[in-house]
Design an enzyme around this catalytic site. Structure first.
Site, mmCIF file in Angstrom:
data_model
loop_
_atom_site.group_PDB
_atom_site.id
_atom_site.type_symbol
_atom_site.label_atom_id
_atom_site.label_comp_id
_atom_site.label_asym_id
_atom_site.label_seq_id
_atom_site.Cartn_x
_atom_site.Cartn_y
_atom_site.Cartn_z
ATOM 1 N N HIS A 174 -9.376 5.382 -53.011
ATOM 2 C CA HIS A 174 -9.701 4.425 -51.947
ATOM 3 C C HIS A 174 -11.207 4.207 -51.894
ATOM 4 O O HIS A 174 -11.979 5.159 -51.983
ATOM 5 C CB HIS A 174 -9.195 4.953 -50.600
ATOM 6 C CG HIS A 174 -9.568 4.091 -49.435
ATOM 7 N ND1 HIS A 174 -8.981 2.870 -49.208
ATOM 8 C CD2 HIS A 174 -10.473 4.270 -48.449
ATOM 9 C CE1 HIS A 174 -9.527 2.335 -48.115
ATOM 10 N NE2 HIS A 174 -10.433 3.164 -47.644
ATOM 11 N N HIS A 212 -11.271 -2.288 -57.893
ATOM 12 C CA HIS A 212 -12.685 -1.940 -57.738
ATOM 13 C C HIS A 212 -13.460 -1.615 -59.008
ATOM 14 O O HIS A 212 -14.683 -1.509 -58.942
ATOM 15 C CB HIS A 212 -12.823 -0.759 -56.768
ATOM 16 C CG HIS A 212 -12.273 -1.043 -55.414
ATOM 17 N ND1 HIS A 212 -12.828 -1.970 -54.563
ATOM 18 C CD2 HIS A 212 -11.177 -0.544 -54.776
ATOM 19 C CE1 HIS A 212 -12.116 -2.022 -53.442
ATOM 20 N NE2 HIS A 212 -11.110 -1.171 -53.557
#
Length: 147
Positions: free
Chosen positions: A144, A40
């Site tokens: 996450h 990410h």
């Protein structure tokens, strides 16, 4: 170019400090943190088009066995992303209370639906928007991408 080198150096420095134990999430959290970074985080501001998504999804190993349907790359420096972990806790999609939100620059990559691994093809959408990330550890680190 110099900005990219500086950002790459800072990321390498942080990873080195993690390796030396100077910044120390637990082993499981460290693995999750490293996975979060791989999937990410891209501080470059070059994102935003389909070619970017096609290249980054492959480079970050999200197209090896099957095409990951959706992924978001965050275009902020690591310290800005980690600072989201110090905001007020909110509820995650799974019901846990270890999520935090912030506004960041992102590129969302959505699989076209007509490609097969390893030659996955993506559509890109660049924006500045609210994201929710789960954080764990002491100090807290992102582990996450929730939404």
């Amino acid at each position: 170019m110099a900005l990219q080198r500086t950002q790459a150096f800072l990321l390498l420095l942080l990873l080195t400090l993690l390796g030396l134990g100077l910044v120390q999430p637990s082993y499981g959290q460290d693995r999750m943190y490293q996975r979060f970074l791989r999937q990410h985080v891209d501080p470059d501001e070059t994102g935003g088009n389909d070619s970017y998504c096609n290249l980054m999804m492959q480079r970050r190993k999200m197209t090896s066995h099957q095409c990951k349907r959706f992924n978001t790359f965050i275009h902020e420096d690591l310290w800005n992303i980690r600072s989201i972990c110090s905001t007020t806790n909110i509820q995650c999609k799974n019901g846990q209370m270890n999520c935090h939100e912030g506004v960041v620059r992102v590129t969302d990559c959505r699989e076209t639906g007509s490609s097969r691994a390893p030659n996955c093809r993506y559509r890109a959408k660049a924006s500045t928007r609210r994201v929710v990330i789960a954080c764990e550890g002491n100090p807290e680190v992102p582990v996450h991408f929730d939404k």
